[in-house]
Design a protein around this motif. Structure first.
Motif, PDB file in Angstrom:
ATOM      1  N   VAL A 178      62.354  66.058  25.189  1.00 16.19           N
ATOM      2  CA  VAL A 178      61.942  65.555  26.497  1.00 16.19           C
ATOM      3  C   VAL A 178      62.595  64.191  26.741  1.00 16.19           C
ATOM      4  N   TRP A 179      62.620  63.777  28.005  1.00 14.65           N
ATOM      5  CA  TRP A 179      62.806  62.362  28.316  1.00 14.65           C
ATOM      6  C   TRP A 179      61.427  61.823  28.687  1.00 14.65           C
ATOM      7  N   ALA A 180      61.243  60.533  28.505  1.00 12.06           N
ATOM      8  CA  ALA A 180      59.913  59.953  28.683  1.00 12.06           C
ATOM      9  C   ALA A 180      60.006  58.650  29.455  1.00 12.06           C
ATOM     10  N   VAL A 181      59.027  58.434  30.323  1.00 14.43           N
ATOM     11  CA  VAL A 181      58.936  57.207  31.117  1.00 14.43           C
ATOM     12  C   VAL A 181      57.507  56.686  31.018  1.00 14.43           C
ATOM     13  N   LEU A 182      57.360  55.418  30.650  1.00 16.76           N
ATOM     14  CA  LEU A 182      56.048  54.779  30.606  1.00 16.76           C
ATOM     15  C   LEU A 182      55.957  53.778  31.751  1.00 16.76           C
ATOM     16  N   VAL A 183      54.908  53.918  32.556  1.00 19.92           N
ATOM     17  CA  VAL A 183      54.735  53.090  33.751  1.00 19.92           C
ATOM     18  C   VAL A 183      53.405  52.374  33.650  1.00 19.92           C
ATOM     19  N   LEU A 229      53.550  59.790  40.414  1.00 17.85           N
ATOM     20  CA  LEU A 229      52.854  58.601  39.944  1.00 17.85           C
ATOM     21  C   LEU A 229      51.619  58.303  40.784  1.00 17.85           C
ATOM     22  N   ALA A 230      51.749  58.491  42.085  1.00 23.37           N
ATOM     23  CA  ALA A 230      50.612  58.225  42.971  1.00 23.37           C
ATOM     24  C   ALA A 230      49.421  59.097  42.602  1.00 23.37           C
ATOM     25  N   ARG A 231      49.689  60.364  42.280  1.00 24.68           N
ATOM     26  CA  ARG A 231      48.593  61.258  41.891  1.00 24.68           C
ATOM     27  C   ARG A 231      47.988  60.828  40.555  1.00 24.68           C
ATOM     28  N   LEU A 232      48.850  60.409  39.632  1.00 30.57           N
ATOM     29  CA  LEU A 232      48.366  60.017  38.314  1.00 30.57           C
ATOM     30  C   LEU A 232      47.515  58.748  38.377  1.00 30.57           C
ATOM     31  N   LEU A 233      47.940  57.768  39.180  1.00 30.45           N
ATOM     32  CA  LEU A 233      47.266  56.475  39.201  1.00 30.45           C
ATOM     33  C   LEU A 233      46.087  56.419  40.156  1.00 30.45           C
ATOM     34  N   SER A 234      45.923  57.446  40.986  1.00 31.07           N
ATOM     35  CA  SER A 234      44.809  57.434  41.940  1.00 31.07           C
ATOM     36  C   SER A 234      43.695  58.393  41.550  1.00 31.07           C
ATOM     37  N   PHE A 254      55.994  66.627  33.750  1.00 33.93           N
ATOM     38  CA  PHE A 254      54.542  66.550  33.705  1.00 33.93           C
ATOM     39  C   PHE A 254      54.130  65.138  33.303  1.00 33.93           C
ATOM     40  N   GLY A 255      53.013  64.670  33.863  1.00 32.21           N
ATOM     41  CA  GLY A 255      52.562  63.305  33.648  1.00 32.21           C
ATOM     42  C   GLY A 255      51.130  63.247  33.175  1.00 32.21           C
ATOM     43  N   TYR A 256      50.846  62.209  32.372  1.00 34.36           N
ATOM     44  CA  TYR A 256      49.506  61.988  31.820  1.00 34.36           C
ATOM     45  C   TYR A 256      49.043  60.582  32.209  1.00 34.36           C
ATOM     46  N   PRO A 257      47.833  60.434  32.748  1.00 34.50           N
ATOM     47  CA  PRO A 257      47.318  59.085  33.010  1.00 34.50           C
ATOM     48  C   PRO A 257      46.867  58.432  31.706  1.00 34.50           C
ATOM     49  N   LEU A 258      47.039  57.131  31.606  1.00 27.45           N
ATOM     50  CA  LEU A 258      46.524  56.360  30.473  1.00 27.45           C
ATOM     51  C   LEU A 258      45.290  55.626  30.977  1.00 27.45           C
ATOM     52  N   ARG A 259      44.135  55.969  30.424  1.00 23.14           N
ATOM     53  CA  ARG A 259      42.865  55.537  31.000  1.00 23.14           C
ATOM     54  C   ARG A 259      42.119  54.584  30.074  1.00 23.14           C
ATOM     55  N   SER A 260      41.320  53.692  30.664  1.00 24.07           N
ATOM     56  CA  SER A 260      40.444  52.824  29.894  1.00 24.07           C
ATOM     57  C   SER A 260      39.201  53.611  29.496  1.00 24.07           C
ATOM     58  N   ALA A 268      50.709  55.297  33.134  1.00 28.47           N
ATOM     59  CA  ALA A 268      50.975  56.733  33.051  1.00 28.47           C
ATOM     60  C   ALA A 268      52.186  56.988  32.173  1.00 28.47           C
ATOM     61  N   LEU A 269      52.192  58.150  31.536  1.00 24.00           N
ATOM     62  CA  LEU A 269      53.338  58.634  30.771  1.00 24.00           C
ATOM     63  C   LEU A 269      53.857  59.882  31.465  1.00 24.00           C
ATOM     64  N   ILE A 270      55.155  59.891  31.797  1.00 23.35           N
ATOM     65  CA  ILE A 270      55.782  61.039  32.449  1.00 23.35           C
ATOM     66  C   ILE A 270      56.873  61.582  31.544  1.00 23.35           C
ATOM     67  N   LEU A 271      56.872  62.908  31.340  1.00 28.42           N
ATOM     68  CA  LEU A 271      57.840  63.575  30.478  1.00 28.42           C
ATOM     69  C   LEU A 271      58.593  64.629  31.277  1.00 28.42           C
ATOM     70  N   GLY A 272      59.860  64.865  30.932  1.00 26.57           N
ATOM     71  CA  GLY A 272      60.649  65.890  31.593  1.00 26.57           C
ATOM     72  C   GLY A 272      61.415  66.728  30.584  1.00 26.57           C
ATOM     73  N   THR A 273      61.555  68.024  30.868  1.00 22.25           N
ATOM     74  CA  THR A 273      62.270  68.945  29.997  1.00 22.25           C
ATOM     75  C   THR A 273      62.727  70.144  30.819  1.00 22.25           C
ATOM     76  N   ASP A 274      63.568  70.973  30.220  1.00 23.63           N
ATOM     77  CA  ASP A 274      64.007  72.194  30.902  1.00 23.63           C
ATOM     78  C   ASP A 274      63.285  73.437  30.404  1.00 23.63           C
ATOM     79  N   THR A 275      62.649  73.349  29.224  1.00 20.74           N
ATOM     80  CA  THR A 275      61.992  74.522  28.625  1.00 20.74           C
ATOM     81  C   THR A 275      60.555  74.184  28.282  1.00 20.74           C
ATOM     82  N   PRO A 276      59.653  75.162  28.363  1.00 14.33           N
ATOM     83  CA  PRO A 276      58.254  74.902  27.989  1.00 14.33           C
ATOM     84  C   PRO A 276      58.156  74.428  26.538  1.00 14.33           C
TER      85      PRO A 276
END
Length: 568
Positions: A178-183, A229-234, A254-260, A268-276
């Protein structure tokens, strides 16, 4: 993103299985899907087995559906076409008891629809093929568990590094394709991780921080991710948000919210790939999400009591002296939570030093080689956490000389011995309370040089609070050797006599008559001996400082000149 068979994490591929089969089996047509996941091996003689099949199965048949009219080209073609539509990985054709060779119509249909076809001779029963797959699956599961354990260790090491978020993303994209982005909660990019080549998820990766306008990964702008991101953070609660983009490596995003702990969105952490992803790869992702949540919680909402206490004392250092009863009780409550005790429970200040030279073996679970700084490139977080664990407190500070801690523990001999086995020495303060911590720290700090000189731990309660007691045996012996060197070099009888006269004269505050009475000598003899000592030592004995230094030095001549009489 496909990896080599040896790099896949968490499933058996068709190519792996074919290599595991007995050499008597022959591949009549290779559909080019060797890297795809093989779910199971299933024998069936139904004319249409597809309703009972799962994606990625290896279907075995002895050819019963192809007897009689079923062997006509249109029927065979329809049979194979249904298997391909059901995503069957391969067709294994048994040569007994109905056919001596694979019918030409079956071979042609498999080539036409690009379905992998394997001829299974009569010497290899279908049960043996199924057993081979079960053994390979069991072996692969064991390998997967080992890989997961190794991956989790790598992720934990990343968390304890100097740049935990960046290193964690680098470890994640190294193990998962995957590639990964932390926001952050503000929508700004904090870190990213990208595999060096899309076709090699096992390859090394790089992680770095950037500005919001930078490319999050090749072909994907961070701005394009804003709706996700808007969906993840709201939103609220644990969830996974999905999206898809047409660029390489981004068919599945696909993205995951990082919650308190109170369900506030911290990023949020967002990951991208071409295969499941496989179940094992999803497990690695879940671990990474959990660790990132812990990191952002620790930075923002974690450890509330010590952070509030530290902030109050840093911003209002005079609050202990001027604060009202309610304010002081609030600070006491925060302190009690930080060291797991009651508001009125006794506290101790500890100072840790490592007097040995640099390069000694590691301290607790990898503490730095010296008490002053962490190993090159390593964060002091690991050392800090270990001292917090050992002394059961959150109030630990890494200092230039080692560490300082506030604890409720008495630090018994067993705990002290464990610390000393690691090469460290302690100054253990007396029991005190919140208002006495500053004085306790001051007293403990006054003993640091003593611990550094002697190499021994010390308890404040055991110290004699006098100049001689604070100076210590080693430093006192050095002082005596310097000041009294000419006398200590004499013959023992003459040396002891002069030291005895000097001790008596200083003890009688320079009184000639009192010294003569104490030593049994004539007062003129005392004058002569003291004058000779002043000349020999090159000191003006009329000065109070010279007399004080000599008096202190005389307390430490025992180890240098034998046991001298303390009184005459």
């Amino acid at each position: 993103m496909a990896a080599d068979d040896g790099e896949r994490l968490g499933f058996v591929t068709l190519a792996q299985f074919l290599r595991q089969l007995p050499p008597e089996l022959s591949v009549l047509h290779d559909g080019g899907n060797g890297a795809e996941r093989l779910r199971w091996v299933e024998p069936s003689e139904l004319e249409d087995p597809t309703p009972y099949l799962l994606d990625g199965e290896f279907l075995l048949t002895a050819g019963l559906p192809f007897l009689g009219a079923g062997g006509r080209g249109e029927f065979v073609d329809a049979y194979v076409q249904r298997l391909v539509a059901a995503r069957v990985s391969a067709l294994g054709f048994g040569l007994e008891p109905y056919f001596d060779e694979v019918p030409e119509a079956v071979v042609l249909a498999c080539r036409r629809h690009n379905l992998t076809l394997v001829a299974v001779p009569k010497t290899v029963p279908f049960a043996a093929v199924g057993l081979a797959f079960s053994q390979l699956l069991e072996s692969d599961n064991a390998t997967t568990f080992r890989q997961l354990a190794d991956t989790n260790r790598q992720l934990m090491r990343a968390v304890l590094s100097a740049r935990p978020e960046h290193e964690l993303l680098a470890a994640l994209v190294q193990r998962v394709p995957v590639w990964a982005v932390l926001v952050g909660a503000d929508g700004r990019l904090r870190a990213r991780g990208t595999a060096t080549a899309p076709a090699a998820p096992g390859a090394a990766s790089a992680a770095s921080a950037g500005a919001p306008g930078e490319r999050a990964t090749p072909g994907v702008e961070l701005a394009v991710l804003q709706p996700l991101l808007a969906r993840l953070l709201s939103g609220s609660g644990p969830r996974v948000e999905m999206d898809s983009f047409g660029t390489a490596g981004s068919a599945l995003v696909f993205g995951y919210p990082l919650r308190s702990t109170r369900d506030a969105n911290l990023g949020a952490l967002i990951l991208g790939t071409d295969t499941p992803l496989t179940p094992a790869q999803n497990s690695v992702v879940s671990t990474a999400v959990g660790l990132l949540e812990l990191l952002v919680r620790q930075r923002t909402s974690g450890s509330l009591a010590p952070s509030q206490l530290a902030t109050a004392l840093l911003l209002h250092p005079d609050s202990l002296a001027t604060g009202g009863t309610r304010h002081l009780n609030g600070l006491k409550d925060l302190l009690a939570q930080s060291v797991s005790t009651t508001r009125s429970g006794p506290l101790r200040v500890l100072l840790g030093l490592r007097p040995e030279p640099a390069g000694r073996p590691d301290g607790p679970a990898g503490t730095p080689a010296t008490g002053h700084t962490a190993r090159s490139g390593e964060s002091p977080v690991r050392e800090l956490l270990e001292w917090r664990r050992m002394f059961d407190t959150k109030l630990v500070e890494i200092t230039d000389y080692g560490f300082a801690a506030i604890t409720r523990l008495k630090v018994d001999d067993a705990l002290l011995a464990g610390v000393e086995r690691l090469g460290w020495r302690l100054v253990i303060g007396s029991a005190t309370e919140l208002s006495g911590l500053a004085e306790a720290y001051r007293l403990a700090s006054s003993l640091r040089s003593r611990v550094g000189t002697t190499g021994h731990s010390v308890r404040v309660d055991d110290v004699t609070w006098s100049v001689a007691g604070l100076l210590g045996q080693e430093a006192g012996a050095m002082l005596a050797a310097r000041l009294l060197a000419p006398v200590l070099a004499m013959e023992p009888e003459r040396r002891d006599a002069l030291l005895g006269i000097l001790r008596a004269w200083l003890g009688e505050n320079g009184s000639w008559d009192a010294t003569a009475k104490a030593t049994g000598l004539h007062r003129n003899s005392v004058r002569r001996q003291i004058g000779m000592l002043a000349e020999l030592l090159e000191l003006d004995l009329n000065q109070a400082q010279a007399r004080a230094e000599l008096w202190i030095a005389l307390q430490y001549t025992g180890g240098l000149a034998g046991q001298l009489p303390q009184e005459r």
